[in-house]
Design a protein around this motif. Structure first.
Motif, mmCIF file in Angstrom:
data_model
loop_
_atom_site.group_PDB
_atom_site.id
_atom_site.type_symbol
_atom_site.label_atom_id
_atom_site.label_comp_id
_atom_site.label_asym_id
_atom_site.label_seq_id
_atom_site.Cartn_x
_atom_site.Cartn_y
_atom_site.Cartn_z
ATOM 1 N N UNK A 297 140.744 -10.677 54.027
ATOM 2 C CA UNK A 297 139.528 -10.420 54.507
ATOM 3 C C UNK A 297 138.400 -10.335 54.613
ATOM 4 N N UNK A 298 138.507 -11.242 53.633
ATOM 5 C CA UNK A 298 137.220 -11.928 53.308
ATOM 6 C C UNK A 298 136.945 -13.094 54.393
ATOM 7 N N UNK A 299 135.198 -13.254 54.574
ATOM 8 C CA UNK A 299 134.758 -14.009 55.237
ATOM 9 C C UNK A 299 134.599 -14.860 55.235
ATOM 10 N N UNK A 300 135.847 -15.694 56.617
ATOM 11 C CA UNK A 300 135.524 -17.792 55.494
ATOM 12 C C UNK A 300 134.955 -18.321 54.992
ATOM 13 N N UNK A 301 132.929 -18.310 55.599
ATOM 14 C CA UNK A 301 132.086 -19.053 54.815
ATOM 15 C C UNK A 301 132.342 -18.833 53.580
#
Length: 401
Positions: A297-301
């Motif tokens: 769920x955590x954005x890749x950036x």
């Protein structure tokens, strides 16, 4: 009217119907039609019959409507019916081969629900604010600070990998001191291979499990020289093949050494804080499970930033034991805030562990007085000096009993 039937009837047949002039009376219209039907070619009648029968068979279900007048007259001049024609209409309809129609099952599209923690953006913003000074040990003595910036690129990458290998189960201060001694000795693949195990152990001591790490560093150096020309692999798959290198080290090495974000580096701090903040759909029991849950769920950036943020936050505020929740900005949104770490349960048989087999008996007042008297007598006997004769007498009494 130009029809010959009508012209002949007018000229030869009087209104009363009597013959005139000795001539043969003209045939009536009905007799001519009957004679014409008897002279019809039987082949054409069969064709009409077949067409009528096929039309009746193609109708849905048995029809009770009578045939047309032309069809009834022509049945008399048709040849005898065959066995097939003699069957009832419903039987002939059932003898036709049925066509089975199959439909492809259309599965409904399942919409995957994107899960994420409810307050994670707010909590991450507070952690950034608490880490804005960047004065945690990981900021000054982490893997990003332990390599020689003046060394060649492949040497710098090797030193990053070695520092990550030494940092396992070791504080950053100890790792930084060991890397400083290794760099002074010469932290290259060739120098590590030419150094014996005893000397290498003295250089990295007192990192955690230093004997095992000496073996892993030597084996990894030999593998790098043979397969990768002295450089480290540029993929996670190649890094985890090295002895003593796990997924956390591989992802951090890809980020620091190769400047490529391949995953989240999850150590004990990231693992602990993610579970305390309920950033996982289900509690995780190990760092690898936490990494997979965070990457869902955590954005890749944010993958590169989350490691040093949570590591420094865990070193300064969210401590393993007795975290400083009173100074944490997330104390009102953290589900684990102001909850002490669970205490260790006493071992079975220890004085602090209650025994379910025996009930506790409360002493009465006379029994307490007797217990206190016995305790005072025992302490008095232990404090008063005992002569050697008394000691021999007591020892002889014990031996006789």
């Amino acid at each position: 009217m130009t029809s010959p039937y009508f012209s002949q009837s007018r000229s030869g047949v009087p209104r009363g119907g009597a013959h005139t002039g000795g001539r043969r009376p003209a045939d009536s219209l009905g007799s001519r039609l009957s004679r014409r039907r008897r002279n019809v070619d039987p082949v054409s009648s069969v064709e009409v019959k077949v067409e009528v029968e096929e039309a009746r068979i193609s109708e849905p279900g048995p029809s009770s409507a009578p045939l047309s007048a032309v069809g009834c007259h022509e049945q008399a001049s048709v040849q005898p019916k065959t066995e097939t024609d003699a069957l009832p209409l419903s039987s002939r309809g059932r003898r036709r081969r049925q066509i089975k129609v199959e439909y492809d099952e259309v599965k409904p599209l399942v919409k995957t629900e994107h899960w994420e923690p409810p307050d994670w953006k707010k909590q991450l913003g507070f952690i950034r604010e608490m880490r804005s000074v960047r004065d945690a040990p990981v900021d000054n003595m982490g893997a990003e600070k332990c390599y020689d910036r003046d060394a060649p690129a492949h040497v710098r990458r090797f030193q990053v990998l070695v520092s990550l290998m030494l940092s396992s189960q070791t504080k950053d201060q100890v790792t930084a001191a060991a890397m400083q001694k290794l760099r002074a000795h010469g932290c290259t693949v060739e120098n590590i291979l030419s150094t014996d195990d005893e000397m290498l152990g003295k250089l990295i001591y007192p990192v955690g499990f230093w004997r095992t790490k000496v073996k892993y560093v030597k084996l990894t150096s030999a593998m790098l020289q043979e397969e990768f020309g002295g450089d480290i692999p540029n993929s996670v798959e190649g890094l985890v093949r090295l002895p003593g290198v796990g997924p956390k080290m591989a992802h951090l090495a890809m980020d620091i050494a190769w400047d490529q974000v391949s995953g989240i580096g999850v150590d004990t701090h990231v693992h602990r804080i993610s579970n305390r903040l309920f950033w996982l759909r289900k509690p995780s029991k190990n760092p690898e499970g936490t990494r997979k849950a965070l990457e869902e769920w955590l954005p890749r950036e944010l993958w590169s930033e989350i490691n040093w943020l949570l590591v420094g936050f865990g070193q300064q505020v969210c401590l393993p034991i007795n975290p400083l929740c009173s100074v944490c900005l997330n104390q009102h949104s953290c589900p684990s805030a102001h909850k002490n770490s669970p205490t260790k349960r006493p071992k079975a048989g220890s004085p602090h562990s209650p025994s379910p087999k025996f009930s506790v008996k409360t002493k009465t007042e006379p029994e307490l007085e007797s217990a206190f008297k016995d305790e005072r007598t025992r302490k008095k006997s232990m404090s008063s000096p005992v002569s050697p004769t008394t000691q021999r007498r007591r020892l002889k009494t014990k031996l006789n009993h």
